[in-house]
Enzyme design. Structure first.
Site, PDB file in Angstrom:
ATOM      1  N   THR A   1       0.755  -1.085  -0.041  1.00 57.71           N
ATOM      2  CA  THR A   1       0.069  -0.003  -0.143  1.00 57.71           C
ATOM      3  C   THR A   1       1.009   1.373   0.043  1.00 57.71           C
ATOM      4  O   THR A   1       0.915   2.017   0.953  1.00 57.71           O
ATOM      5  CB  THR A   1      -0.830   0.142   1.209  1.00 57.71           C
ATOM      6  OG1 THR A   1      -1.739  -1.288   1.301  1.00 57.71           O
ATOM      7  CG2 THR A   1      -1.965   0.949   1.071  1.00 57.71           C
ATOM      8  N   GLY A   2       1.463   1.278  -1.025  1.00 52.65           N
ATOM      9  CA  GLY A   2       2.402   2.824  -1.243  1.00 52.65           C
ATOM     10  C   GLY A   2       1.440   3.495  -2.105  1.00 52.65           C
ATOM     11  O   GLY A   2       0.333   3.702  -1.948  1.00 52.65           O
ATOM     12  N   ALA A   3       2.028   4.310  -2.947  1.00 51.87           N
ATOM     13  CA  ALA A   3       1.607   5.446  -3.934  1.00 51.87           C
ATOM     14  C   ALA A   3       0.441   4.656  -4.518  1.00 51.87           C
ATOM     15  O   ALA A   3      -0.916   5.002  -4.561  1.00 51.87           O
ATOM     16  CB  ALA A   3       2.424   6.151  -4.640  1.00 51.87           C
TER      17      ALA A   3
ATOM     18  N   LYS B   1       5.157   0.867 -22.318  1.00 53.53           N
ATOM     19  CA  LYS B   1       5.361   1.572 -20.896  1.00 53.53           C
ATOM     20  C   LYS B   1       7.040   1.609 -20.535  1.00 53.53           C
ATOM     21  O   LYS B   1       7.361   2.690 -19.926  1.00 53.53           O
ATOM     22  CB  LYS B   1       4.712   0.715 -19.851  1.00 53.53           C
ATOM     23  CG  LYS B   1       5.069   1.246 -18.239  1.00 53.53           C
ATOM     24  CD  LYS B   1       4.082   2.296 -17.827  1.00 53.53           C
ATOM     25  CE  LYS B   1       4.263   2.804 -16.715  1.00 53.53           C
ATOM     26  NZ  LYS B   1       3.743   2.127 -15.314  1.00 53.53           N
TER      27      LYS B   1
ATOM     28  N   SER C   1       8.706   7.292  -9.007  1.00 53.62           N
ATOM     29  CA  SER C   1       8.935   6.472  -7.896  1.00 53.62           C
ATOM     30  C   SER C   1      10.474   6.064  -7.700  1.00 53.62           C
ATOM     31  O   SER C   1      10.589   6.142  -6.589  1.00 53.62           O
ATOM     32  CB  SER C   1       8.056   5.331  -8.160  1.00 53.62           C
ATOM     33  OG  SER C   1       8.522   4.403  -9.062  1.00 53.62           O
TER      34      SER C   1
ATOM     35  N   GLU D   1      14.593   0.217  -8.807  1.00 56.13           N
ATOM     36  CA  GLU D   1      14.102  -0.803  -9.744  1.00 56.13           C
ATOM     37  C   GLU D   1      14.941  -0.961 -11.011  1.00 56.13           C
ATOM     38  O   GLU D   1      14.349  -0.930 -12.242  1.00 56.13           O
ATOM     39  CB  GLU D   1      12.657  -0.609  -9.839  1.00 56.13           C
ATOM     40  CG  GLU D   1      11.669  -0.666  -8.700  1.00 56.13           C
ATOM     41  CD  GLU D   1      10.308  -0.811  -8.934  1.00 56.13           C
ATOM     42  OE1 GLU D   1       9.621  -1.699  -8.874  1.00 56.13           O
ATOM     43  OE2 GLU D   1       9.821   0.477  -9.343  1.00 56.13           O
TER      44      GLU D   1
END
Lengths: 313, 313
Positions: free
Chosen positions: A16-18, A194, A263, A275
């Site tokens: 439950t991040g952004a 993406k 992020s 990442e």
């Protein structure tokens, strides 16, 4: 897909991040049963709930309307799992996701980069897996406080393409929760589309500069374009024919983002793991195996790996 | 070279930053007549003099032992001009240097990168020009306060090779002023040897990381090597045969530098113009004209150009 899903699927948000907070929050706001797995923000959300500011409408979910957990093993089995952890935590897929699965549970990864669907498929079966490419600028500005900055379209695709209607049903649930969502039939194409966004955008991480600052320079625009074009060339070597016009489209979206921090930019600021492998390493290894020259991707990968190394000094 | 030079040459230092302050300071400490051109530090040095801390011995030159100027037009003609301004100020060569010249004045540029000797030669005549590659870690820690951190060898070479003994004489003056100096017969080779140092070292600028932090990572060491090797390949295309062993030598020196901030790193910190063109742009243009692939150099150049762009936002 079980019949329960079509009626009113129960949802688990893993991370439950952004992203997890915004998407899960929107679903909960619209009356879905949403179970949130939290880590560092658990105490704050138990106390103050989840607050979202958004151009699509602010909202607040008080603690007594939220189902909050710190341990996946204590969560119920659900119809739909939204995976929103960092790819750097993918080693924890098994303990985080397996407790939530019943026969027909679907798993949607919102994560960036390549290799996430494949790894989930290996663990839980390909037929469960969907990927969602979220083009949404969201920042977690404090524990339990999420700021949706701009954009918000989502491309949702099946990994194994065995469910003729499942993606449409999920998309409908999203859309009815103020989450614009479009089903795509070619998930790999969606992933590379993406990547042609994430890879040039994360120049901001390397340069420690806001996107709008970078794109206010001619060289910044040129480099954004050249990097995105390099990504398209790799995709094309795989038979994924993304049009050049995508680059201008991404560029226009990036310019609209203003002072948004990606992020990974936030991760660098906070000295958290980056990442790099999912967003840069996997595509680079594909380029190399396809014998496609990717000088930007290679250089960016190596430089970000230097940044990503845990501090020794 | 005039006879006056061999006896006791008078010296002008153009640009009294870290390098100009240290080299000029050492010469003045050892009794040479040194005229310093200053800009921002003028008032502080007039008041407090020049202080140098150095592993080769600290020293202080009080204001009454210093010849200080803010305007080159008010300086006397000298035998030896040491050019230690940033290459980003090379447009000012003419007004800064021409007032100091008599018939046989020699000009030594301590500046980094390529193209400096050529430009000075065009303006003032090739026979005056020498280049000095200073492998010295020096920081200006406050106005008039210079910290010599480590190293200090210098490679001095003639640009037009018309003076059989001049470089030897200058080197002897340097050495007798605690400035280790070795004469080289091939100035272009010396320049490329220095580029194989400056270019990988300035990763620190791009990554906003100290050199020791970068080189504490395996990837940092690998990238340093690969970049330096790319520089050697460009040099070789010009017939300049630098050995691969140079890379390990540079790497060892870099590791010894500890937490040293390169001058470009300091420039980024202070949002001053970066010496991107001299150190990255000129070598890149040579690589391109030689049709040598230089993916690191090109990427680093373009990314540094983004950083170098004056802030608009």
């Amino acid at each position: 897909m079980s019949a329960t899903f079509t009626a009113e699927p129960s949802v688990a948000v893993i991370g439950t991040g952004a992203v997890g907070g915004y998407y899960g929050g929107r679903l909960a706001q619209h009356g879905r049963e949403v179970h949130f797995l939290l880590r560092s923000d658990y105490a704050a959300v138990c106390k103050g709930g989840l607050s979202v500011s958004s151009p699509a409408g602010d909202f607040h979910l008080p603690p007594d309307q939220l189902r909050l957990y710190t341990n996946a093993a204590q969560m119920p089995q659900v119809d739909l799992v939204l995976v929103a952890i960092k790819t750097t935590a993918n080693d924890f897929y098994e303990p985080l996701v397996s407790p939530l699965l019943k026969d027909n549970t679907a798993i949607i990864t919102f994560q960036n980069g390549l290799g996430n669907e494949e790894r989930l498929a290996d663990l839980f079966g390909a037929e469960r897996i969907m990927g969602c490419m979220a083009y949404t600028c969201i920042n977690r500005i404090a524990p339990g406080k999420i700021h949706h900055v701009a954009h918000g379209f989502n491309h949702l695709g099946e990994f194994a393409n065995k469910h003729p209607t499942r993606a449409d049903k999920v998309a409908e649930i999203f859309r009815s929760s103020r989450l614009p969502c479009q089903v795509i039939t070619d998930l790999p194409a969606g992933r590379w589309e993406k990547l042609a966004w994430n890879i040039p955008l994360n120049l901001s991480v390397l340069l420690d500069q806001m996107v709008d600052r970078i794109l206010s320079t001619e060289m910044g625009v040129q480099v954004f374009r050249e990097i995105a074009f390099e990504v398209l060339r790799i995709a094309r070597s795989l038979g994924i024919a993304l049009p050049d016009s995508l680059i201008d489209q991404h560029l226009q979206h990036a310019i609209q983002m203003g002072t948004y921090r990606t992020s990974m930019y936030v991760d660098r600021e906070k000295q958290r793991p980056l990442e790099v492998e999912a967003i840069f390493g996997e595509p680079l290894r594909i380029a190399e195996s396809q014998r496609i020259s990717a000088p930007y991707l290679r250089t960016l990968y190596m430089l970000l790996k230097i940044l990503d190394h845990p501090f020794k000094v």
